[in-house]
Design a protein around this motif. Structure first.
Motif, PDB file in Angstrom:
ATOM      1  N   ALA A 314     -55.325 -37.259  61.399  1.00 21.44           N
ATOM      2  CA  ALA A 314     -56.448 -36.613  62.111  1.00 21.44           C
ATOM      3  C   ALA A 314     -55.958 -35.796  63.314  1.00 21.44           C
ATOM      4  N   ASP A 315     -54.847 -36.237  63.902  1.00 20.91           N
ATOM      5  CA  ASP A 315     -54.283 -35.507  65.043  1.00 20.91           C
ATOM      6  C   ASP A 315     -53.760 -34.130  64.640  1.00 20.91           C
ATOM      7  N   HIS A 316     -53.453 -33.982  63.354  1.00 23.03           N
ATOM      8  CA  HIS A 316     -52.819 -32.737  62.889  1.00 23.03           C
ATOM      9  C   HIS A 316     -53.793 -31.761  62.246  1.00 23.03           C
ATOM     10  N   VAL A 317     -55.058 -32.173  62.108  1.00 20.77           N
ATOM     11  CA  VAL A 317     -56.038 -31.252  61.508  1.00 20.77           C
ATOM     12  C   VAL A 317     -56.205 -30.065  62.458  1.00 20.77           C
ATOM     13  N   GLN A 318     -56.109 -28.847  61.914  1.00 23.52           N
ATOM     14  CA  GLN A 318     -56.216 -27.662  62.781  1.00 23.52           C
ATOM     15  C   GLN A 318     -57.584 -26.986  62.688  1.00 23.52           C
ATOM     16  N   ALA A 319     -58.365 -27.348  61.646  1.00 27.14           N
ATOM     17  CA  ALA A 319     -59.698 -26.738  61.497  1.00 27.14           C
ATOM     18  C   ALA A 319     -60.591 -27.158  62.661  1.00 27.14           C
ATOM     19  N   GLN A 320     -61.533 -26.285  63.018  1.00 20.44           N
ATOM     20  CA  GLN A 320     -62.501 -26.621  64.066  1.00 20.44           C
ATOM     21  C   GLN A 320     -63.754 -27.266  63.480  1.00 20.44           C
ATOM     22  N   LEU A 321     -63.911 -27.104  62.153  1.00 26.04           N
ATOM     23  CA  LEU A 321     -65.094 -27.636  61.462  1.00 26.04           C
ATOM     24  C   LEU A 321     -64.653 -28.318  60.169  1.00 26.04           C
ATOM     25  N   ILE A 322     -65.166 -29.541  59.948  1.00 26.85           N
ATOM     26  CA  ILE A 322     -64.916 -30.247  58.686  1.00 26.85           C
ATOM     27  C   ILE A 322     -66.272 -30.455  58.015  1.00 26.85           C
ATOM     28  N   VAL A 323     -66.375 -30.043  56.760  1.00 19.66           N
ATOM     29  CA  VAL A 323     -67.629 -30.227  56.020  1.00 19.66           C
ATOM     30  C   VAL A 323     -67.302 -31.130  54.834  1.00 19.66           C
ATOM     31  N   GLU A 324     -67.890 -32.339  54.815  1.00 18.61           N
ATOM     32  CA  GLU A 324     -67.452 -33.362  53.864  1.00 18.61           C
ATOM     33  C   GLU A 324     -68.147 -33.226  52.502  1.00 18.61           C
ATOM     34  N   GLY A 325     -67.460 -32.550  51.575  1.00 13.86           N
ATOM     35  CA  GLY A 325     -67.961 -32.460  50.205  1.00 13.86           C
ATOM     36  C   GLY A 325     -67.827 -33.795  49.495  1.00 13.86           C
ATOM     37  N   ALA A 326     -66.715 -34.500  49.722  1.00 13.74           N
ATOM     38  CA  ALA A 326     -66.495 -35.819  49.110  1.00 13.74           C
ATOM     39  C   ALA A 326     -67.306 -36.869  49.851  1.00 13.74           C
ATOM     40  N   ASN A 327     -67.444 -38.028  49.235  1.00 17.90           N
ATOM     41  CA  ASN A 327     -68.048 -39.179  49.909  1.00 17.90           C
ATOM     42  C   ASN A 327     -66.958 -39.950  50.639  1.00 17.90           C
ATOM     43  N   GLY A 328     -67.192 -40.229  51.902  1.00 21.51           N
ATOM     44  CA  GLY A 328     -66.278 -41.074  52.684  1.00 21.51           C
ATOM     45  C   GLY A 328     -64.864 -40.548  52.852  1.00 21.51           C
ATOM     46  N   PRO A 329     -64.646 -39.238  53.026  1.00 19.09           N
ATOM     47  CA  PRO A 329     -63.264 -38.751  53.150  1.00 19.09           C
ATOM     48  C   PRO A 329     -62.630 -39.054  54.505  1.00 19.09           C
ATOM     49  N   THR A 330     -63.445 -39.424  55.516  1.00 18.17           N
ATOM     50  CA  THR A 330     -62.916 -39.625  56.873  1.00 18.17           C
ATOM     51  C   THR A 330     -63.097 -41.087  57.283  1.00 18.17           C
ATOM     52  N   THR A 331     -62.037 -41.726  57.733  1.00 17.39           N
ATOM     53  CA  THR A 331     -62.168 -43.122  58.168  1.00 17.39           C
ATOM     54  C   THR A 331     -62.772 -43.157  59.588  1.00 17.39           C
ATOM     55  N   PRO A 332     -63.359 -44.296  59.995  1.00 18.74           N
ATOM     56  CA  PRO A 332     -63.930 -44.387  61.339  1.00 18.74           C
ATOM     57  C   PRO A 332     -62.882 -44.138  62.424  1.00 18.74           C
ATOM     58  N   GLU A 333     -61.634 -44.574  62.186  1.00 12.80           N
ATOM     59  CA  GLU A 333     -60.566 -44.370  63.174  1.00 12.80           C
ATOM     60  C   GLU A 333     -60.295 -42.868  63.320  1.00 12.80           C
ATOM     61  N   ALA A 334     -60.303 -42.153  62.203  1.00 16.08           N
ATOM     62  CA  ALA A 334     -60.087 -40.697  62.245  1.00 16.08           C
ATOM     63  C   ALA A 334     -61.272 -40.008  62.916  1.00 16.08           C
ATOM     64  N   ASP A 335     -62.478 -40.512  62.673  1.00 14.60           N
ATOM     65  CA  ASP A 335     -63.669 -39.947  63.325  1.00 14.60           C
ATOM     66  C   ASP A 335     -63.496 -39.940  64.843  1.00 14.60           C
ATOM     67  N   ASP A 336     -62.972 -41.048  65.386  1.00 18.99           N
ATOM     68  CA  ASP A 336     -62.793 -41.145  66.841  1.00 18.99           C
ATOM     69  C   ASP A 336     -61.825 -40.068  67.328  1.00 18.99           C
ATOM     70  N   ILE A 337     -60.744 -39.885  66.576  1.00 14.43           N
ATOM     71  CA  ILE A 337     -59.737 -38.875  66.969  1.00 14.43           C
ATOM     72  C   ILE A 337     -60.348 -37.475  66.899  1.00 14.43           C
ATOM     73  N   LEU A 338     -61.075 -37.197  65.821  1.00 13.54           N
ATOM     74  CA  LEU A 338     -61.669 -35.857  65.652  1.00 13.54           C
ATOM     75  C   LEU A 338     -62.683 -35.594  66.768  1.00 13.54           C
ATOM     76  N   ASN A 339     -63.476 -36.618  67.091  1.00 18.64           N
ATOM     77  CA  ASN A 339     -64.463 -36.467  68.168  1.00 18.64           C
ATOM     78  C   ASN A 339     -63.788 -36.155  69.491  1.00 18.64           C
ATOM     79  N   ASP A 340     -62.705 -36.916  69.790  1.00 16.60           N
ATOM     80  CA  ASP A 340     -61.976 -36.684  71.048  1.00 16.60           C
ATOM     81  C   ASP A 340     -61.425 -35.265  71.095  1.00 16.60           C
ATOM     82  N   ARG A 341     -61.042 -34.738  69.939  1.00 17.85           N
ATOM     83  CA  ARG A 341     -60.452 -33.391  69.899  1.00 17.85           C
ATOM     84  C   ARG A 341     -61.514 -32.300  69.784  1.00 17.85           C
ATOM     85  N   GLY A 342     -62.781 -32.684  69.756  1.00 15.31           N
ATOM     86  CA  GLY A 342     -63.873 -31.709  69.727  1.00 15.31           C
ATOM     87  C   GLY A 342     -64.039 -31.021  68.377  1.00 15.31           C
TER      88      GLY A 342
END
Ligand code: NAD
Length: 426
Positions: A314-342
């Motif tokens: 999650a720290d290495h994702v460079q996109a500014q927007l993630i749109v989840e086509g799959a079900n459950g592609p992001t773990t709760p731990e990754a959600d926290d990192i993505l939120n912190d990174r805006g």
């Protein structure tokens, strides 16, 4: 014998059910719902496991295991896809069934949530073996499914042909044709116009709503990377291409491709038809799935499977927007990192709800023996998914939470309100 309930507190961190329960715990923290109802909604209502033989082409039989889980029937009959994959487990099916409950509630269609699956790689079966497996699994499900109790649909590894076999098996058993028993079937036997494209189209509609909210107006200047090039990924790519966005990378289970100038999606679809994979597409560079997730782009669309964006990447994702086509592609731990990174995330239960919305239209058309044209289907899809987007955004703002929590809180509150007026039986 006392059968242990699935214990939501002892799930491994890589399990989709852990993710589903963790999201539920987070979302309900901010809601004032009666504890008894909270506890009730945490558990699947019914779980069904079947072990059944399938005759292979060489005359031998082989045993297979399948599941169907009904998470909730509070808002209506349960609804959810059937997955064929070697990764299918009861835990995964439980999680997917729970997400279906929240998805149907969020978009406000009268369904509860279910999911099914068979532990099989469908690519290892001949067409006849696949039909034998599907018909036997469908007949094992007959006590559980009906147009008024539980309505299956396609998911990973299944398609409209599989739905046709399920519809036929059910119809042969009851003695008359019952199109409304499944959705996502071929149009000739009662399928809906627009169902095949619906999930991918809905993903792109929600992506455009999010880009509008973020103030990004140039379509050709917006670069998109898509993981998974099956029903959801390829239809999302086609619609985004048609809308003028620049799709720089896509992938499938074999790996991915990258072209910074943009991929020609109609040509790519022909290449996939001919070779079975996106790899080695002319003018593009081969990459792997991990590189795709970390790629420089504006929008990342995971459209393959669960647990792809984790605390490891999650720290290495460079996109500014993630749109989840799959079900459950992001773990709760990754959600926290993505939120912190805006990084802005349009959650699965909203982004990929186009499929179940048009499945609902298909069921309504079948029950009324009347068909809608494609324009009508897409107009109603747009109306419902944009309404759900607006409601999610407004609840996210009201409770000062991210879009995932906004969506889950809206949905969970709706099911809880219905449960409250229905009351506990007896
Ligand atoms: P599909 O079987 O049509 O396609 C899946 C795609 O993902 C294929 O391109 C496959 O090669 C790729 N893939 C599989 N494993 C992968 C891996 N480990 N890494 C990268 N790519 C991999 O399935 P689908 O129907 O497109 O479903 C994709 C996701 O969308 C699933 O999470 C499903 O639950 C969800 N979904 C599907 C629908 C629908 O209408 N089909 C609706 C809502 C949500």
């Amino acid at each position: 014998m006392v059968v242990a309930l699935p214990n939501p507190t002892t799930q491994s961190h890589t399990s989709a059910y852990h993710t589903a329960i963790e999201q539920y715990n987070r979302a309900t923290q901010n809601l004032s719902i009666d504890d008894n109802i909270l506890d009730y909604m945490r558990y699947p209502r019914r779980e069904f496991t079947v072990n059944f033989p399938v005759r292979r082409d060489d005359g031998q039989t082989e045993m297979f295991t399948g599941y169907r889980v009904h998470h909730s029937t509070v808002l209506g009959p349960s609804k959810g896809g059937i997955r064929y994959s070697t990764g299918v487990t009861l835990d995964e099916v439980r999680a997917l069934a729970m997400w279906m409950t929240w998805k149907c509630a969020l978009v406000n269609i009268p369904y509860g949530g279910a999911k099914g699956g068979v532990v099989v790689d469908p690519k290892t079966l001949s067409q006849r073996e696949l039909e034998n497996l599907t018909r036997r699994y469908a007949s094992e499900l007959i006590p559980l499914i009906s147009p008024h109790s539980d309505i299956p649909a396609p998911d990973m590894g299944t398609n409209s042909q599989v739905m046709a076999w399920i519809m036929d098996t059910y119809s042969m058993t009851v003695g008359y044709s019952v199109p409304a028993i499944v959705t996502g079937k071929p149009i000739i036997i009662g399928g809906s116009e627009g169902r095949t494209e619906a999930t991918g189209r809905g993903v792109i509609i929600t992506m455009m709503e999010a880009l509008k909210q973020m103030g990004q107006s140039s379509r050709s200047g917006t670069t998109v990377a898509i993981q998974g090039f099956g029903n959801v990924g390829s239809n999302a790519a086609s619609f985004a291409y048609e809308m003028g966005f620049t799709i720089v990378a896509v992938s499938d289970v074999m790996g991915g491709i990258y072209n910074p100038r943009g991929l020609d999606i109609p040509d790519l679809l022909e290449h996939v038809q001919a070779t079975g994979t996106v790899m080695d597409f002319r003018g593009s560079e081969n990459i792997n799935n991990e590189e795709l997730l970390r790629m420089k782009c504006d929008v990342l669309i995971p459209a393959a499977m669960e647990n792809q964006i984790t605390e490891d990447n999650a720290d290495h994702v460079q996109a500014q927007l993630i749109v989840e086509g799959a079900n459950g592609p992001t773990t709760p731990e990754a959600d926290d990192i993505l939120n912190d990174r805006g990084i802005f995330v349009v959650p699965d239960i909203l982004a990929n709800s186009g499929g179940v919305i048009v499945s609902y239209f298909e069921w309504v058309q079948d029950l009324q023996a009347f068909s809608w044209d494609k324009d009508e289907v897409f107009r109603q899809l747009q109306r419902i998914i944009v309404r759900a987007y607006d409601e999610t955004q407004s609840n996210a703002e009201k409770f000062n939470v991210d879009m995932r929590m906004g969506a889950q809180m809206t949905a969970i509150q709706r099911v809880a309100d219905a449960m409250k007026v229905r009351g506990f039986y007896p």
